[in-house]
Design a protein around this motif. Sequence first.
Motif, short mmCIF file in Angstrom:
data_model
loop_
_atom_site.label_atom_id
_atom_site.label_comp_id
_atom_site.label_asym_id
_atom_site.label_seq_id
_atom_site.Cartn_x
_atom_site.Cartn_y
_atom_site.Cartn_z
N ASN A 174 4.89 1.68 -9.97
CA ASN A 174 3.99 1.02 -9.45
C ASN A 174 2.94 0.98 -9.62
N SER A 175 2.13 1.76 -10.71
CA SER A 175 0.99 1.40 -11.26
C SER A 175 1.01 -0.30 -12.03
N ASN A 176 2.18 0.27 -12.90
CA ASN A 176 2.47 -0.56 -13.95
C ASN A 176 2.69 -1.97 -13.71
N TRP A 177 3.48 -2.04 -12.34
CA TRP A 177 3.80 -3.62 -11.33
C TRP A 177 2.52 -3.72 -10.73
N GLU A 178 1.37 -3.16 -10.78
CA GLU A 178 0.23 -3.64 -10.10
C GLU A 178 -0.62 -3.84 -11.41
N ARG A 179 -0.82 -3.64 -12.59
CA ARG A 179 -1.70 -4.51 -14.03
C ARG A 179 -0.55 -5.44 -13.87
N LEU A 180 0.50 -5.25 -14.06
CA LEU A 180 1.46 -6.33 -15.44
C LEU A 180 0.60 -7.97 -14.21
N ILE A 181 0.77 -8.21 -12.58
CA ILE A 181 0.68 -8.88 -11.72
C ILE A 181 -1.16 -9.55 -11.73
N ARG A 182 -2.12 -8.86 -12.45
CA ARG A 182 -3.41 -8.74 -12.17
C ARG A 182 -3.38 -10.21 -12.82
N GLY A 183 -4.14 -11.28 -12.02
CA GLY A 183 -4.22 -12.65 -11.98
C GLY A 183 -3.84 -13.45 -10.86
N ASN A 184 -2.79 -13.11 -10.74
CA ASN A 184 -1.75 -13.52 -9.51
C ASN A 184 -2.18 -13.30 -8.38
N SER A 185 -1.95 -13.73 -7.08
CA SER A 185 -3.07 -13.30 -5.90
C SER A 185 -1.56 -12.78 -5.64
N TYR A 186 -1.77 -11.22 -4.54
CA TYR A 186 -1.25 -10.70 -4.73
C TYR A 186 -1.64 -10.04 -3.35
N LEU A 187 -0.16 -10.11 -2.10
CA LEU A 187 -0.92 -8.97 -1.10
C LEU A 187 0.28 -7.78 -0.88
N LYS A 188 -0.72 -6.65 -0.88
CA LYS A 188 0.61 -4.88 -0.29
C LYS A 188 0.44 -4.96 0.19
N VAL A 189 1.96 -4.81 0.83
CA VAL A 189 2.14 -4.21 2.04
C VAL A 189 2.93 -3.03 2.32
N TYR A 190 2.12 -2.36 2.88
CA TYR A 190 2.85 -1.02 2.95
C TYR A 190 4.02 -0.52 3.71
N TYR A 191 4.97 -0.17 3.11
CA TYR A 191 6.38 0.14 4.23
C TYR A 191 5.59 0.85 5.47
N GLU A 192 4.87 1.62 5.96
CA GLU A 192 4.43 2.69 6.49
C GLU A 192 4.15 1.84 7.73
N ASP A 193 3.08 0.90 7.11
CA ASP A 193 1.71 0.09 8.05
C ASP A 193 2.99 -0.42 8.43
N PHE A 194 3.83 -1.26 8.05
CA PHE A 194 4.70 -2.34 8.45
C PHE A 194 5.37 -1.89 9.95
N VAL A 195 6.21 -0.65 9.92
CA VAL A 195 7.14 0.07 10.91
C VAL A 195 6.18 0.61 12.06
N SER A 196 4.56 0.84 11.88
CA SER A 196 4.19 1.75 12.55
C SER A 196 3.12 0.66 13.47
N ASP A 197 3.41 -0.53 12.72
CA ASP A 197 1.84 -1.86 13.14
C ASP A 197 2.72 -3.28 12.36
N ARG A 198 3.63 -3.36 13.30
CA ARG A 198 4.81 -5.00 12.34
C ARG A 198 3.88 -5.89 12.83
N ALA A 199 3.38 -6.39 14.12
CA ALA A 199 2.67 -7.53 14.19
C ALA A 199 1.33 -7.49 13.57
N GLU A 200 0.62 -6.94 13.23
CA GLU A 200 -0.36 -6.63 12.77
C GLU A 200 -0.54 -7.08 10.98
N GLN A 201 0.94 -6.67 10.89
CA GLN A 201 1.42 -6.47 9.12
C GLN A 201 2.00 -8.26 8.84
#
Length: 254
Positions: A174-201
Amino acid sequence: MQKFVITGLQRTGTTMIVRTLDQHENIVCFGEMFIGKYPNKTPGSYQIWYRQTRLRRLQKLVSEKHCIQNYLDEIYSAPEYLFNEDQKREACMAMGFKLMYNQANQNPSILGYIKARQLPILLLVRKNYLRVVVSRSVRKIFELAHTNEKVRTPPVEIDTKKLLSSLEHIEAANSNWERLIRGNSYLKVYYEDFVSDRAEQLNQITDFLRVPRNSTLVPPTVKLNPDKLEEVILNYAEVVKTIRDTRFAHLLTQ
């Protein structure tokens, strides 16, 4: 049309996100276009595409970088053969596909394409790495990856000799991939957050993709084994003993 990529490790909810977003009237979201096995059931996959003509097969041998570039250019042009309904194609405002870390690592040309074109990225991460290990064990033992119905498989035994290295690998990936895509626009989505508050996510994701909000979308798949860890891990006491004095101890309480 907004072009994007969904990426993450296996067993982190990427399929759930793909299938949920694909229900949005303005989003077309494909599965693993670069899965290694053949035949690949994903419509329009790279494995199928380059085999369709002699010229593509030759180009893959001579310069896979250019072959992948031509392939993705065609996919992102929204060709008719990728759509079952003309209405969906006409309403499409955002198009993406799922790319697993290992698929990008095996062929750096894919990441090169993403970086060169500054494609937005949805980065799927599961906070509880131990749950990823459990999910992988269920997948391996019961050959069950996704389900549309509530399923509770028998508890699985975790190989505690490899557990720490597995958790470290997930953390590093996970750390390596976040480093590799540095410079691109990205949104980190946590699985647990999506399950608990799908509408907001969903609102955050659709805003990121610049398409109309639709927080009513429901995943067609359900979570496997939603029970507590002590109920899904057969040798839970051994697992506790293995990680309780490490930086991964907090995973036992999540």
